[in-house]
Design an enzyme around this catalytic site. Structure first.
Site, PDB file in Angstrom:
ATOM      1  CE  LYS A  24      19.798  -1.449  18.541  1.00  0.00           C
ATOM      2  NZ  LYS A  24      21.066  -2.262  17.585  1.00  0.00           N
ATOM      3  CG  ASN A  25      22.374  -3.910  20.692  1.00  0.00           C
ATOM      4  OD1 ASN A  25      21.796  -4.143  19.782  1.00  0.00           O
ATOM      5  ND2 ASN A  25      23.158  -2.966  20.708  1.00  0.00           N
ATOM      6  CB  CYS A 119      27.457  -2.476   8.102  1.00  0.00           C
ATOM      7  SG  CYS A 119      28.421  -2.941   9.981  1.00  0.00           S
ATOM      8  NE  ARG A 124      29.528  -4.876  13.236  1.00  0.00           N
ATOM      9  CZ  ARG A 124      28.382  -4.427  13.568  1.00  0.00           C
ATOM     10  NH1 ARG A 124      27.730  -4.097  13.046  1.00  0.00           N
ATOM     11  NH2 ARG A 124      27.477  -5.074  14.033  1.00  0.00           N
ATOM     12  CG  ASP A 127      37.400 -14.292  12.691  1.00  0.00           C
ATOM     13  OD1 ASP A 127      36.619 -13.254  13.244  1.00  0.00           O
ATOM     14  OD2 ASP A 127      38.206 -13.921  13.785  1.00  0.00           O
ATOM     15  CG  LEU A 128      35.796 -14.076  17.575  1.00  0.00           C
ATOM     16  CD1 LEU A 128      35.944 -12.639  18.463  1.00  0.00           C
ATOM     17  CD2 LEU A 128      36.926 -14.991  18.242  1.00  0.00           C
ATOM     18  CG  ASP A 310      26.878   0.527  20.169  1.00  0.00           C
ATOM     19  OD1 ASP A 310      27.578   0.760  19.687  1.00  0.00           O
ATOM     20  OD2 ASP A 310      26.198  -0.116  20.371  1.00  0.00           O
ATOM     21  CB  ILE A 332      34.965  -1.513  19.801  1.00  0.00           C
ATOM     22  CG1 ILE A 332      35.047  -0.994  20.707  1.00  0.00           C
ATOM     23  CG2 ILE A 332      33.803  -2.182  19.490  1.00  0.00           C
ATOM     24  CD1 ILE A 332      35.173  -2.030  21.716  1.00  0.00           C
ATOM     25  NE  ARG A 402      19.676  -0.902  11.733  1.00  0.00           N
ATOM     26  CZ  ARG A 402      20.680  -1.680  10.834  1.00  0.00           C
ATOM     27  NH1 ARG A 402      21.031  -0.993   9.925  1.00  0.00           N
ATOM     28  NH2 ARG A 402      19.992  -2.714  11.274  1.00  0.00           N
TER      29      ARG A 402
HETATM   30  C1  EPZ Z   1      26.964  -5.426  19.667  1.00  0.00           C
HETATM   31  O1  EPZ Z   1      27.537  -6.211  17.649  1.00  0.00           O
HETATM   32  C2  EPZ Z   1      26.058  -4.452  19.124  1.00  0.00           C
HETATM   33  N1  EPZ Z   1      25.159  -5.247  17.921  1.00  0.00           N
HETATM   34  C3  EPZ Z   1      26.554  -3.369  18.172  1.00  0.00           C
HETATM   35  O2  EPZ Z   1      25.779  -2.199  18.376  1.00  0.00           O
HETATM   36  C4  EPZ Z   1      28.101  -2.458  19.310  1.00  0.00           C
HETATM   37  O3  EPZ Z   1      29.007  -1.625  18.668  1.00  0.00           O
HETATM   38  C5  EPZ Z   1      29.318  -3.575  19.428  1.00  0.00           C
HETATM   39  O4  EPZ Z   1      28.565  -5.244  19.702  1.00  0.00           O
HETATM   40  C6  EPZ Z   1      29.917  -3.684  20.846  1.00  0.00           C
HETATM   41  O5  EPZ Z   1      29.798  -3.477  21.590  1.00  0.00           O
HETATM   42  C7  EPZ Z   1      23.875  -5.781  18.869  1.00  0.00           C
HETATM   43  O6  EPZ Z   1      24.084  -6.334  20.011  1.00  0.00           O
HETATM   44  C8  EPZ Z   1      23.276  -6.055  17.611  1.00  0.00           C
HETATM   45  P1  EPZ Z   1      30.861  -7.364  18.742  1.00  0.00           P
HETATM   46  P2  EPZ Z   1      28.422  -7.419  17.446  1.00  0.00           P
HETATM   47  O7  EPZ Z   1      31.249  -8.716  17.501  1.00  0.00           O
HETATM   48  O8  EPZ Z   1      28.438  -8.000  19.028  1.00  0.00           O
HETATM   49  C9  EPZ Z   1      35.468  -7.414  16.186  1.00  0.00           C
HETATM   50  C10 EPZ Z   1      24.508  -0.309  18.156  1.00  0.00           C
HETATM   51  O9  EPZ Z   1      24.557   1.140  16.965  1.00  0.00           O
HETATM   52  N2  EPZ Z   1      34.960  -9.256  16.138  1.00  0.00           N
HETATM   53  O10 EPZ Z   1      31.221  -7.336  19.948  1.00  0.00           O
HETATM   54  O11 EPZ Z   1      28.954  -7.342  16.005  1.00  0.00           O
HETATM   55  C11 EPZ Z   1      34.804  -6.598  15.578  1.00  0.00           C
HETATM   56  O12 EPZ Z   1      35.366  -6.655  14.707  1.00  0.00           O
HETATM   57  C12 EPZ Z   1      25.377  -1.585  17.944  1.00  0.00           C
HETATM   58  O13 EPZ Z   1      23.618  -0.575  18.499  1.00  0.00           O
HETATM   59  C13 EPZ Z   1      36.040 -10.356  14.916  1.00  0.00           C
HETATM   60  O14 EPZ Z   1      36.824  -9.674  14.844  1.00  0.00           O
HETATM   61  O15 EPZ Z   1      30.420  -7.284  17.916  1.00  0.00           O
HETATM   62  C14 EPZ Z   1      35.143  -5.317  16.557  1.00  0.00           C
HETATM   63  O16 EPZ Z   1      36.309  -4.792  16.411  1.00  0.00           O
HETATM   64  C15 EPZ Z   1      26.036  -1.519  16.202  1.00  0.00           C
HETATM   65  N3  EPZ Z   1      35.510 -11.398  15.048  1.00  0.00           N
HETATM   66  C16 EPZ Z   1      34.654  -6.566  17.846  1.00  0.00           C
HETATM   67  O17 EPZ Z   1      35.345  -7.239  17.786  1.00  0.00           O
HETATM   68  C17 EPZ Z   1      34.290 -11.762  15.447  1.00  0.00           C
HETATM   69  O18 EPZ Z   1      33.878 -12.392  14.795  1.00  0.00           O
HETATM   70  C18 EPZ Z   1      33.912  -6.591  18.906  1.00  0.00           C
HETATM   71  O19 EPZ Z   1      32.741  -6.464  18.190  1.00  0.00           O
HETATM   72  C19 EPZ Z   1      33.287 -10.887  15.354  1.00  0.00           C
HETATM   73  C20 EPZ Z   1      34.279  -9.350  15.824  1.00  0.00           C
END
Ligand code: EPZ
Length: 426
Positions: A24-25, A119, A124, A127-128, A310, A332, A402
């Site tokens: 999915k991801n 969520c 979530r 900013d990055l 995950d 994470i 989902r």
């Molecule tokens: C991806 O979400 C996955 N979603 C998530 O899967 C997964 O849990 C996550 O990566 C971590 O592996 C999809 O691929 C669709 P991140 P993502 O940005 O990319 C912080 C599932 O169950 N952060 O890598 O949104 C954030 O808060 C889902 O399938 C910032 O600080 O996650 C977290 O602590 C849920 N600023 C860390 O980085 C930002 O702008 C990693 O989040 C973005 C993220």
């Protein structure tokens, strides 16, 4: 008619073969990348899950024709580039909608994407994502809850994409998708190394992009003029595979997994081995079996190649039955513990302190009515239900739909007593 729920009668040993579907991801950002392409994109192994349907709906609003071919492949073709807006109504249903931001800015030179908000698994931030777009030269502002961006031409640059919790998976995906059509070279430092990012880069390269370093923390992208659609197969879903590994272990059964990439699951398999679960490659299959006694372990979630967040909830379900105390730390998403209260309803002994949970192993779990709260937490409840004595009812299973394709059918196929029913109970 009420909402569907799962009813599970536990303690059956699972045995047999399960095919793991496409990730999915990986599928979601690759579908979004079709916005960048001229001509047809044909994707094989896109799972039939609700998040894919949501993104298909959003891409439809953005002028992409999306259809399932009779052979199961997903065909995407951009027909109309007028609309550049992803509205809150759809973004709030699925945070991954944020990955249309990079492609829209790169290809249509403007984008308006609703801010996703928090969520169930915690804060979530995005900013990055915004930092990456600005560094590439886009003018990005927040207007009434929307991210509004404009860019006549994106320009390659060097960027550091790390945040307080390390790299960002979808942030890296967005930066990469914006940079492929930028002028010049982009270097992303502290890029996410997840296999789903490698899959996106490989897809983009097949479409004519010039990306190297994917799978390492430094990704280099040489901008190109245009991308052409291609035919591509999505990698197997490592989280679905890990979930079925726990299903085998928690029922003291034995499962053969087809279409499973062990090289994407080394940290998880290492933790399973420490618990006493055997995972072996046998030709095309991966066989999972477990000894009767489960050892307690210490585990910390980390970005790839570390233990995936995950799979944290599913591993917790297993550790509930270990012979001693385990320690799980979430690095994470420190608040991703909604399953703790529900597992406790089934007899688990869990003690949460900040981002850590101490799991005191118990001899058995007992069936109970429980509530799914997010995708992976729901998977943990299904797993606990498979091992529990008596009947477990899991409500709000739209969360599980989902991200898992027909999980109930797949489990039934290997001997689980699980039914999808409809009723009035919430
Ligand atoms: C991806 O979400 C996955 N979603 C998530 O899967 C997964 O849990 C996550 O990566 C971590 O592996 C999809 O691929 C669709 P991140 P993502 O940005 O990319 C912080 C599932 O169950 N952060 O890598 O949104 C954030 O808060 C889902 O399938 C910032 O600080 O996650 C977290 O602590 C849920 N600023 C860390 O980085 C930002 O702008 C990693 O989040 C973005 C993220």
């Amino acid at each position: 008619m009420g909402l569907p729920f799962f009813q599970i009668n536990g303690t059956n040993r699972l045995r047999g073969q399960v095919r793991i579907g496409g990730a999915k991801n990986a599928a979601l950002p690759i579908m979004a990348a079709s916005l960048l392409c001229e001509g047809e994109v044909i994707l094989h192994d896109v799972p039939r899950v609700a998040d894919v349907a949501f993104l298909g709906e959003l891409l439809g609003m953005l002028g992409v024709e999306v259809e399932r071919r009779p052979d199961g492949a997903l065909r995407l073709v951009v027909q109309d580039e007028m609309n550049c807006q992803a509205e809150y109504d759809i973004v709030r249903k699925m945070r991954a909608s944020i990955c249309v931001l990079g492609p829209l800015l790169a290809k249509r030179h403007k984008a308006q994407v609703a801010m996703p908000g928090g969520c169930a698994i915690g804060d979530r931030p995005v900013d990055l994502h915004i930092r990456a777009m600005r560094l590439l030269g886009a003018d990005v502002e927040l207007v009434s809850g929307d991210i509004v961006g404009k860019a006549k031409k994106l320009r390659g640059t060097e960027m550091f994409l790390g945040g307080p919790f390390g790299s960002s998976v979808l942030g890296t995906a967005n930066a990469m998708m914006a940079a492929v059509l930028a002028e010049g070279t982009t270097v992303i430092e502290m890029a996410a190394c997840e296999p789903e990012i490698v899959d996106l880069a490989d897809f983009l390269n097949k479409c004519g992009a010039s990306i190297s370093g994917q799978g390492t923390p430094r990704i280099i992208i040489e901008g190109v003029r245009e991308l052409k659609g291609c035919e591509y197969r999505i990698i197997p879903d490592r989280i679905e595979a890990g979930t079925f590994m726990v299903a085998a272990a928690i029922t003291n059964g034995e499962l053969d997994l087809e279409n499973c990439r062990l090289d994407h699951l080394l940290a998880f398999v290492d933790r399973l081995a420490a618990v006493g679960v055997q995972v072996e490659r046998k030709g095309e299959l991966v066989t999972v079996s477990s000894s009767r006694r489960l050892e307690p372990i210490e585990v910390t979630t980390q970005p790839f190649p570390g233990m995936p967040t995950d799979l944290q909830a599913q591993l917790m379900a297993l550790l509930c039955l270990a012979d001693g105390n385990s320690i799980i730390t979430e690095k994470i998403f420190p608040d991703r513990f909604l399953h703790v209260a529900e597992l406790s309803r089934m007899g688990a002994r869990l003690h949460k302190a900040g981002p850590t949970v101490i799991v005191q192993g118990v001899k058995r779990l007992v069936g109970a009515p429980v509530m799914a709260s997010d995708l992976r937490a729901s998977a943990a409840l299904v797993l606990a239900g498979l091992a529990a004595r008596g009947t477990t009812r899991i409500h709000r299973i739209y969360h599980i739909d989902r991200g898992y394709e027909r999980i109930d059918e797949k489990l039934r196929g290997v001997g689980a007593e699980i039914e999808r029913l409809e009723g009035d109970q919430e």
